[in-house]
Motif scaffolding. Structure first.
Motif, mmCIF file in Angstrom:
data_model
loop_
_atom_site.group_PDB
_atom_site.id
_atom_site.type_symbol
_atom_site.label_atom_id
_atom_site.label_comp_id
_atom_site.label_asym_id
_atom_site.label_seq_id
_atom_site.Cartn_x
_atom_site.Cartn_y
_atom_site.Cartn_z
ATOM 1 N N PRO A 185 0.840 -1.208 0.000
ATOM 2 C CA PRO A 185 0.000 0.000 0.000
ATOM 3 C C PRO A 185 0.870 1.251 0.000
ATOM 4 O O PRO A 185 2.059 1.205 0.318
ATOM 5 C CB PRO A 185 -0.783 -0.129 1.304
ATOM 6 N N LYS A 186 0.276 2.372 -0.374
ATOM 7 C CA LYS A 186 0.995 3.639 -0.216
ATOM 8 C C LYS A 186 1.243 3.851 1.270
ATOM 9 O O LYS A 186 0.438 3.441 2.100
ATOM 10 C CB LYS A 186 0.161 4.780 -0.782
ATOM 11 N N PRO A 187 2.325 4.490 1.686
ATOM 12 C CA PRO A 187 3.378 5.103 0.871
ATOM 13 C C PRO A 187 4.573 4.168 0.641
ATOM 14 O O PRO A 187 5.695 4.658 0.425
ATOM 15 C CB PRO A 187 3.786 6.297 1.727
ATOM 16 N N HIS A 188 4.380 2.887 0.725
ATOM 17 C CA HIS A 188 5.498 1.944 0.656
ATOM 18 C C HIS A 188 5.713 1.359 -0.735
ATOM 19 O O HIS A 188 6.518 0.442 -0.895
ATOM 20 C CB HIS A 188 5.273 0.815 1.670
ATOM 21 N N ARG A 189 4.996 1.872 -1.720
ATOM 22 C CA ARG A 189 5.187 1.375 -3.076
ATOM 23 C C ARG A 189 6.449 1.954 -3.687
ATOM 24 O O ARG A 189 6.753 3.117 -3.511
ATOM 25 C CB ARG A 189 3.992 1.777 -3.951
ATOM 26 N N PRO A 190 7.174 1.154 -4.471
ATOM 27 C CA PRO A 190 8.318 1.720 -5.171
ATOM 28 C C PRO A 190 7.837 2.673 -6.255
ATOM 29 O O PRO A 190 6.702 2.568 -6.705
ATOM 30 C CB PRO A 190 9.011 0.538 -5.790
ATOM 31 N N GLY A 191 8.685 3.577 -6.666
ATOM 32 C CA GLY A 191 8.286 4.541 -7.677
ATOM 33 C C GLY A 191 7.948 3.908 -9.004
ATOM 34 O O GLY A 191 7.025 4.331 -9.680
ATOM 35 N N LYS A 192 8.690 2.884 -9.390
ATOM 36 C CA LYS A 192 8.468 2.242 -10.686
ATOM 37 C C LYS A 192 8.926 0.791 -10.575
ATOM 38 O O LYS A 192 10.093 0.516 -10.304
ATOM 39 C CB LYS A 192 9.245 2.966 -11.784
ATOM 40 N N LEU A 193 8.007 -0.129 -10.809
ATOM 41 C CA LEU A 193 8.319 -1.549 -10.690
ATOM 42 C C LEU A 193 9.264 -1.988 -11.806
ATOM 43 O O LEU A 193 9.106 -1.602 -12.956
ATOM 44 C CB LEU A 193 7.033 -2.361 -10.770
ATOM 45 N N THR A 194 10.252 -2.808 -11.433
ATOM 46 C CA THR A 194 11.177 -3.382 -12.406
ATOM 47 C C THR A 194 11.299 -4.872 -12.129
ATOM 48 O O THR A 194 10.863 -5.369 -11.079
ATOM 49 C CB THR A 194 12.578 -2.747 -12.314
ATOM 50 N N VAL A 195 11.918 -5.589 -13.051
ATOM 51 C CA VAL A 195 12.124 -7.020 -12.816
ATOM 52 C C VAL A 195 13.018 -7.242 -11.610
ATOM 53 O O VAL A 195 12.956 -8.299 -10.962
ATOM 54 C CB VAL A 195 12.709 -7.718 -14.063
ATOM 55 N N GLU A 196 13.840 -6.253 -11.254
ATOM 56 C CA GLU A 196 14.690 -6.398 -10.070
ATOM 57 C C GLU A 196 13.848 -6.470 -8.804
ATOM 58 O O GLU A 196 14.245 -7.133 -7.832
ATOM 59 C CB GLU A 196 15.695 -5.248 -9.983
ATOM 60 N N ASP A 197 12.699 -5.804 -8.792
ATOM 61 C CA ASP A 197 11.798 -5.908 -7.637
ATOM 62 C C ASP A 197 11.231 -7.318 -7.522
ATOM 63 O O ASP A 197 11.062 -7.842 -6.420
ATOM 64 C CB ASP A 197 10.654 -4.893 -7.751
ATOM 65 N N VAL A 198 10.919 -7.936 -8.653
ATOM 66 C CA VAL A 198 10.448 -9.319 -8.644
ATOM 67 C C VAL A 198 11.550 -10.235 -8.130
ATOM 68 O O VAL A 198 11.309 -11.116 -7.302
ATOM 69 C CB VAL A 198 9.997 -9.753 -10.046
ATOM 70 N N PHE A 199 12.765 -10.020 -8.602
ATOM 71 C CA PHE A 199 13.883 -10.845 -8.150
ATOM 72 C C PHE A 199 14.146 -10.642 -6.650
ATOM 73 O O PHE A 199 14.476 -11.597 -5.933
ATOM 74 C CB PHE A 199 15.146 -10.518 -8.944
ATOM 75 N N ALA A 200 13.973 -9.408 -6.179
ATOM 76 C CA ALA A 200 14.161 -9.143 -4.747
ATOM 77 C C ALA A 200 13.127 -9.909 -3.927
ATOM 78 O O ALA A 200 13.440 -10.441 -2.849
ATOM 79 C CB ALA A 200 14.057 -7.647 -4.471
ATOM 80 N N GLU A 201 11.892 -9.965 -4.424
ATOM 81 C CA GLU A 201 10.855 -10.718 -3.728
ATOM 82 C C GLU A 201 11.209 -12.207 -3.672
ATOM 83 O O GLU A 201 11.065 -12.856 -2.624
ATOM 84 C CB GLU A 201 9.513 -10.538 -4.429
ATOM 85 N N ILE A 202 11.664 -12.749 -4.781
ATOM 86 C CA ILE A 202 12.053 -14.168 -4.809
ATOM 87 C C ILE A 202 13.159 -14.420 -3.791
ATOM 88 O O ILE A 202 13.134 -15.418 -3.053
ATOM 89 C CB ILE A 202 12.500 -14.570 -6.230
ATOM 90 N N ARG A 203 14.117 -13.501 -3.717
ATOM 91 C CA ARG A 203 15.212 -13.655 -2.740
ATOM 92 C C ARG A 203 14.685 -13.578 -1.301
ATOM 93 O O ARG A 203 15.125 -14.332 -0.429
ATOM 94 C CB ARG A 203 16.268 -12.577 -2.960
ATOM 95 N N ASP A 204 13.771 -12.641 -1.054
ATOM 96 C CA ASP A 204 13.215 -12.501 0.293
ATOM 97 C C ASP A 204 12.518 -13.785 0.736
ATOM 98 O O ASP A 204 12.719 -14.278 1.846
ATOM 99 C CB ASP A 204 12.203 -11.354 0.343
ATOM 100 N N VAL A 205 11.665 -14.306 -0.136
ATOM 101 C CA VAL A 205 10.911 -15.513 0.202
ATOM 102 C C VAL A 205 11.860 -16.692 0.407
ATOM 103 O O VAL A 205 11.715 -17.468 1.356
ATOM 104 C CB VAL A 205 9.871 -15.825 -0.893
ATOM 105 N N ALA A 206 12.849 -16.797 -0.457
ATOM 106 C CA ALA A 206 13.818 -17.888 -0.319
ATOM 107 C C ALA A 206 14.599 -17.764 0.986
ATOM 108 O O ALA A 206 14.900 -18.781 1.636
ATOM 109 C CB ALA A 206 14.769 -17.889 -1.512
ATOM 110 N N ALA A 207 14.919 -16.534 1.386
ATOM 111 C CA ALA A 207 15.639 -16.336 2.638
ATOM 112 C C ALA A 207 14.789 -16.734 3.843
ATOM 113 O O ALA A 207 15.263 -17.382 4.773
ATOM 114 C CB ALA A 207 16.085 -14.879 2.759
#
Length: 335
Positions: free
Chosen positions: A156-178
């Protein structure tokens, strides 16, 4: 109405840079990542919410297709006590694993149904999962000893990144894996997706100035991919221009007159059960203004399934589909 309900709570999955600080304490998982039953604690801040996981979760519940498929892609079906809310059929390569996980509901389960599974972690893709129509807010679940994680694109706002990139998807995959103690699995998955995205983008001649209209809903005020969400993420990865990249948000309502004025070289048709691509094509063909738009008259359409337009492991499929469609454009298309 399904499309409006989804658009208001789910489809407007504007990108959200995950301001995530992840600290792993103690020993790391082995290179084989056996998903240990016990392991190092993980502490992170996700969408502004502090999350502490003392040990890798054993009874996770996923809400929404992107979250479910990330778990399955990481080989974590045996850690899932339940799942809910698909928009499309599960990816074929994960179908067998998915069949082993109890389906709690076709949409969001009631909170009581969720608690019956005795979950120790709930992972969702869209903010609505933790709202009134979902399983309850994250703080309440934390009070019951249940950890939670929300996809960056669903913050939700205000925690959204300014512009989504594939790096954000990769960061999520890393977070879940961690969180689940399988970091090496994440790196293998990310490396595969990077290679596929690079190969897909190479199919399209990025030296051409090509614009794309990314269209979702058949309404008087069409919903289009704007500057900062999943559609723009996919277009950017391919190297094409976004015809409505100047509009704020992940999705924006505009007018058909504006679409005609911008004269896109191609149109992405989101194919959803509640608003199929075939119906969109028919709408365009009979519309008195749109039927003569060069992209419509020339049938320069790229059909992409709804789930491949979301921020998850299917994003690579969206990139591949768009790149393949762009590669088929006639030489005269683009400026």
């Amino acid at each position: 109405m399904r499309v409006r309900a989804v658009r208001s709570t789910l489809s407007r999955r504007v990108a959200a840079p995950l301001s995530v600080l992840l600290v792993l304490l103690g020993a790391c998982a082995t290179d084989d990542d056996p998903a240990p039953a016990s392991g190092a604690p993980a502490t992170l801040t996700n969408c502004g919410t502090p999350v502490t996981v003392a040990a890798p979760p054993q009874r996770a519940v996923t809400l929404n297709q992107p979250a479910t498929e990330i778990m399955l892609a990481l080989g974590l079906a045996d850690r899932m006590a339940g799942t809910a809310y698909l928009d499309d059929a599960i990816l074929p390569e994960h179908a067998a694993a998915y069949a082993s996980v109890p389906v709690l509901s076709g949409k969001y389960p009631a909170k009581e149904k969720l608690l019956e599974t005795a979950p120790d972690f709930v992972y969702a893709s869209f903010h609505s999962a933790f709202g009134d129509e979902g399983v309850g807010d994250r703080a309440a679940l934390a009070g019951l000893g249940i950890g939670t994680y929300l996809s960056p694109a669903g913050c939700p706002k205000p925690h959204r990144p300014g512009k989504l990139t594939v790096e954000d998807v990769f960061a999520e995959i890393r977070d879940v894996a961690a969180v689940f103690g399988v970091p090496a699995r994440a790196e293998r998955l990310i490396a595969d997706h990077r290679a596929r995205i690079a190969a897909a983008a190479a199919r399209f001649d990025g030296t051409r100035d090509v614009s794309v209209l990314w269209w979702d809903a058949r309404t008087d005020a069409p919903s289009v991919g704007a500057c900062c969400g999943s559609p723009n993420m996919i277009m950017s990865a391919v190297g094409v221009g976004n015809a409505f990249g100047d509009l704020a948000g992940g999705w924006a309502d505009t007018s058909w007159e504006s679409a005609v004025a911008r004269d896109p070289d191609a149109i992405v048709l989101v194919d959803a059960t509640w608003d199929p691509a075939a119906a969109k094509k028919a709408f365009l063909a009979r519309h008195p203004t749109l039927k003569d738009l060069p992209a419509v008259a020339g049938q320069r359409f790229v059909v992409i399934p709804f789930s491949s337009t979301t921020a998850g492991v299917r994003a690579v499929l969206g990139v591949e589909a768009l790149a393949a469609g762009m590669a088929q454009l006639p030489d005269g298309a683009g400026r």
